[in-house]
Scaffold this active site. Structure first.
Site, PDB file in Angstrom:
ATOM      1  N   ASP A   1       0.849  -1.201   0.000  1.00  0.00           N
ATOM      2  CA  ASP A   1       0.000   0.000   0.000  1.00  0.00           C
ATOM      3  C   ASP A   1       0.876   1.239   0.000  1.00  0.00           C
ATOM      4  OD1 ASP A   1      -3.268   0.188   0.877  1.00  0.00           O
ATOM      5  OD2 ASP A   1      -2.119   2.062   0.909  1.00  0.00           O
TER       6      ASP A   1
ATOM      7  N   ASP B   1       3.558   2.522  -4.700  1.00  0.00           N
ATOM      8  CA  ASP B   1       2.588   3.346  -5.417  1.00  0.00           C
ATOM      9  C   ASP B   1       2.281   2.578  -6.698  1.00  0.00           C
ATOM     10  OD1 ASP B   1       1.244   5.096  -7.044  1.00  0.00           O
ATOM     11  OD2 ASP B   1       2.612   6.783  -6.728  1.00  0.00           O
ATOM     12  N   VAL B   2       1.048   2.089  -6.830  1.00  0.00           N
ATOM     13  CA  VAL B   2       0.734   1.223  -7.979  1.00  0.00           C
ATOM     14  C   VAL B   2       0.852   1.933  -9.329  1.00  0.00           C
ATOM     15  CG1 VAL B   2      -0.750  -0.387  -6.699  1.00  0.00           C
ATOM     16  CG2 VAL B   2      -1.774   1.614  -7.820  1.00  0.00           C
TER      17      VAL B   2
ATOM     18  N   TYR C   1     -13.775   6.389 -13.448  1.00  0.00           N
ATOM     19  CA  TYR C   1     -13.785   5.164 -12.632  1.00  0.00           C
ATOM     20  C   TYR C   1     -14.505   4.042 -13.382  1.00  0.00           C
ATOM     21  CZ  TYR C   1     -14.657   2.206  -8.502  1.00  0.00           C
ATOM     22  OH  TYR C   1     -14.706   1.166  -7.603  1.00  0.00           O
TER      23      TYR C   1
ATOM     24  N   LYS D   1     -12.655   0.699 -14.601  1.00  0.00           N
ATOM     25  CA  LYS D   1     -13.008  -0.616 -14.051  1.00  0.00           C
ATOM     26  C   LYS D   1     -13.472  -1.573 -15.163  1.00  0.00           C
ATOM     27  CE  LYS D   1     -12.132  -0.223  -9.614  1.00  0.00           C
ATOM     28  NZ  LYS D   1     -11.090  -1.027  -8.961  1.00  0.00           N
TER      29      LYS D   1
ATOM     30  N   THR E   1     -17.529  -0.521   3.948  1.00  0.00           N
ATOM     31  CA  THR E   1     -16.196  -0.336   4.536  1.00  0.00           C
ATOM     32  C   THR E   1     -16.283   0.864   5.477  1.00  0.00           C
ATOM     33  OG1 THR E   1     -15.593   1.155   2.753  1.00  0.00           O
ATOM     34  CG2 THR E   1     -15.032  -1.174   2.444  1.00  0.00           C
TER      35      THR E   1
HETATM   36  N1  LIG Z   1     -15.925   0.123  -1.163  1.00  0.00           N
HETATM   37  C1  LIG Z   1     -16.760   0.049  -2.192  1.00  0.00           C
HETATM   38  O1  LIG Z   1     -17.934   0.412  -2.070  1.00  0.00           O
HETATM   39  C2  LIG Z   1     -16.294  -0.536  -3.511  1.00  0.00           C
HETATM   40  C3  LIG Z   1     -17.262  -0.906  -4.464  1.00  0.00           C
HETATM   41  C4  LIG Z   1     -16.840  -1.446  -5.682  1.00  0.00           C
HETATM   42  C5  LIG Z   1     -15.479  -1.607  -5.928  1.00  0.00           C
HETATM   43  N2  LIG Z   1     -14.570  -1.222  -4.987  1.00  0.00           N
HETATM   44  C6  LIG Z   1     -13.153  -1.408  -5.318  1.00  0.00           C
HETATM   45  O2  LIG Z   1     -12.560  -2.218  -4.318  1.00  0.00           O
HETATM   46  C7  LIG Z   1     -11.203  -1.816  -4.113  1.00  0.00           C
HETATM   47  C8  LIG Z   1     -11.010  -1.461  -2.643  1.00  0.00           C
HETATM   48  O3  LIG Z   1     -11.950  -0.455  -2.311  1.00  0.00           O
HETATM   49  P1  LIG Z   1     -12.048   0.129  -0.833  1.00  0.00           P
HETATM   50  O4  LIG Z   1     -13.358   0.807  -0.708  1.00  0.00           O
HETATM   51  O5  LIG Z   1     -11.639  -0.896   0.144  1.00  0.00           O
HETATM   52  O6  LIG Z   1     -10.936   1.281  -0.956  1.00  0.00           O
HETATM   53  P2  LIG Z   1     -10.248   2.174   0.159  1.00  0.00           P
HETATM   54  O7  LIG Z   1     -10.185   3.559  -0.389  1.00  0.00           O
HETATM   55  O8  LIG Z   1     -10.863   1.953   1.498  1.00  0.00           O
HETATM   56  O9  LIG Z   1      -8.778   1.564   0.162  1.00  0.00           O
HETATM   57  C9  LIG Z   1      -7.957   1.694  -0.952  1.00  0.00           C
HETATM   58  C10 LIG Z   1      -6.533   1.430  -0.532  1.00  0.00           C
HETATM   59  O10 LIG Z   1      -5.701   1.659  -1.666  1.00  0.00           O
HETATM   60  C11 LIG Z   1      -4.580   2.436  -1.253  1.00  0.00           C
HETATM   61  N3  LIG Z   1      -4.067   3.208  -2.370  1.00  0.00           N
HETATM   62  C12 LIG Z   1      -4.604   4.328  -2.913  1.00  0.00           C
HETATM   63  N4  LIG Z   1      -3.825   4.796  -3.902  1.00  0.00           N
HETATM   64  C13 LIG Z   1      -2.766   3.933  -3.997  1.00  0.00           C
HETATM   65  C14 LIG Z   1      -1.615   3.874  -4.814  1.00  0.00           C
HETATM   66  N5  LIG Z   1      -1.379   4.798  -5.766  1.00  0.00           N
HETATM   67  N6  LIG Z   1      -0.743   2.857  -4.636  1.00  0.00           N
HETATM   68  C15 LIG Z   1      -0.965   1.926  -3.674  1.00  0.00           C
HETATM   69  N7  LIG Z   1      -2.020   1.932  -2.852  1.00  0.00           N
HETATM   70  C16 LIG Z   1      -2.912   2.935  -3.012  1.00  0.00           C
HETATM   71  C17 LIG Z   1      -5.103   3.312  -0.134  1.00  0.00           C
HETATM   72  O11 LIG Z   1      -4.036   3.781   0.694  1.00  0.00           O
HETATM   73  C18 LIG Z   1      -6.048   2.371   0.581  1.00  0.00           C
HETATM   74  O12 LIG Z   1      -5.396   1.629   1.580  1.00  0.00           O
HETATM   75  C19 LIG Z   1     -10.967  -0.633  -5.046  1.00  0.00           C
HETATM   76  O13 LIG Z   1     -10.358  -1.089  -6.239  1.00  0.00           O
HETATM   77  C20 LIG Z   1     -12.366  -0.104  -5.319  1.00  0.00           C
HETATM   78  O14 LIG Z   1     -12.457   0.573  -6.544  1.00  0.00           O
HETATM   79  C21 LIG Z   1     -14.944  -0.693  -3.790  1.00  0.00           C
END
Ligand SMILES: NC(=O)c1ccc[n+]([C@@H]2O[C@H](COP(=O)([O-])OP(=O)(O)OC[C@H]3O[C@@H](n4cnc5c(N)ncnc54)[C@H](O)[C@@H]3O)[C@@H](O)[C@H]2O)c1
Length: 255
Positions: free
Chosen positions: A41, A67-68, A161, A165, A196
């Site tokens: 992360d 950083d991805v 987004y 996706k 979350t």
């Molecule tokens: N939570 C939702 O409602 C939801 C719904 C559909 C899809 N998703 C997808 O699920 C995945 C996780 O979502 P979430 O809600 O747990 O997200 P979140 O925002 O709670 O967590 C995302 C994590 O990614 C890290 N991150 C951000 N930019 C980064 C980078 N450049 N390099 C490395 N790490 C980085 C952040 O520090 C964080 O720990 C995401 O791909 C999101 O698009 C989430």
């Protein structure tokens, strides 16, 4: 989740976005199966906290900064995972997201680029770095986290987004098509809005009730309900699933 997949014990699993939310749940769920987890992360403190939790319950995990969107950083993180955990069997790409709801005409180009880079370029770079090592695994798995936004259309998202996706899903299928002969399966999990801590803080109870009402199950999922599907996809029971999108959306969208 109880340890139900003994074959995952000792496997090395790298999870991006593991500092919080769905990624953190996935990291914990693999550790509960006895896997050795690299929690990757950009938020080093958050990843270290998840690793502390896993270690406290007897699991094995390391926190790795990355950083991805940055190729050098991604290559370094995969290299550290290999040197500290001795290989790589499973890559889960959960880092992703977007800043705000928007329309195309009011979206600055920089915001488009940033969002696409985080979701699509980030997934591409992590897969690119991991593939040579997954080929040596014998049970290699790539599991991308996409979104219901990449499966169907809605105004309550961001065009960057939704498009990125959908791109993640097609990238996953391309990988499934090209890596199958190397014994690597590639599948995607496409969550709906998930309870979350971040989403619970952002949305009002009324807003959550409104979204829930549109789902046949009349509730939104906990992040664990995606993590359990991700862990299944890594298990031997999913050895012939390839190029699938697992729609963890309670039946809101059926494809
Ligand atoms: N939570 C939702 O409602 C939801 C719904 C559909 C899809 N998703 C997808 O699920 C995945 C996780 O979502 P979430 O809600 O747990 O997200 P979140 O925002 O709670 O967590 C995302 C994590 O990614 C890290 N991150 C951000 N930019 C980064 C980078 N450049 N390099 C490395 N790490 C980085 C952040 O520090 C964080 O720990 C995401 O791909 C999101 O698009 C989430």
């Amino acid at each position: 989740m109880a340890a139900v997949y003994p074959e995952l014990s000792g496997r090395v699993v790298a999870v991006t976005g593991a500092a919080q939310g769905i990624g953190a749940c996935i990291a914990r769920a693999f550790a509960q199966q006895g896997a050795r987890v690299a929690a990757l992360d950009i938020d080093q403190a958050g990843a270290a906290e998840v690793v502390r939790e896993i270690s406290a319950t007897g699991g094995k995990a390391i926190a790795v900064a990355l950083d991805v969107t940055d190729e050098t950083s991604v290559q370094g993180a995969i290299a550290r995972t290999l040197s500290e955990l001795g290989g790589l069997d499973v890559l889960v790409t959960s880092a992703g997201g977007y800043g705000r709801l928007a329309n195309v005409e009011d979206m600055p180009v920089e915001e488009w680029d940033r969002t696409v880079a985080l979701n699509l370029r980030g997934t591409f770079l992590c897969c690119k770095a991991a593939i040579p090592h997954l080929k040596k695994s014998g049970a290699g798995r790539i599991i991308t986290i996409s979104s219901i936004s990449g499966r169907t259309i809605s105004s309550s998202t961001s065009p960057a987004y939704a498009a990125s996706k959908a791109g993640v899903i097609q990238l996953t299928r391309f990988l499934a098509y090209t890596l199958g002969e190397h014994g690597i399966t590639c599948n995607s999990v496409a969550p709906i809005t998930t309870l979350t801590p971040r989403v619970k803080a952002l949305r009002t109870p009324q807003n959550i009730a409104q979204i829930s009402a549109q789902v046949p199950m009349k509730r939104l999922p906990d992040p664990d309900e995606h993590a359990s599907v991700v862990v299944f996809l890594a298990s031997d029971g999913a050895s012939y699933l390839n190029g699938m999108v697992m729609d963890t959306n309670g039946g809101k969208v059926m494809m």
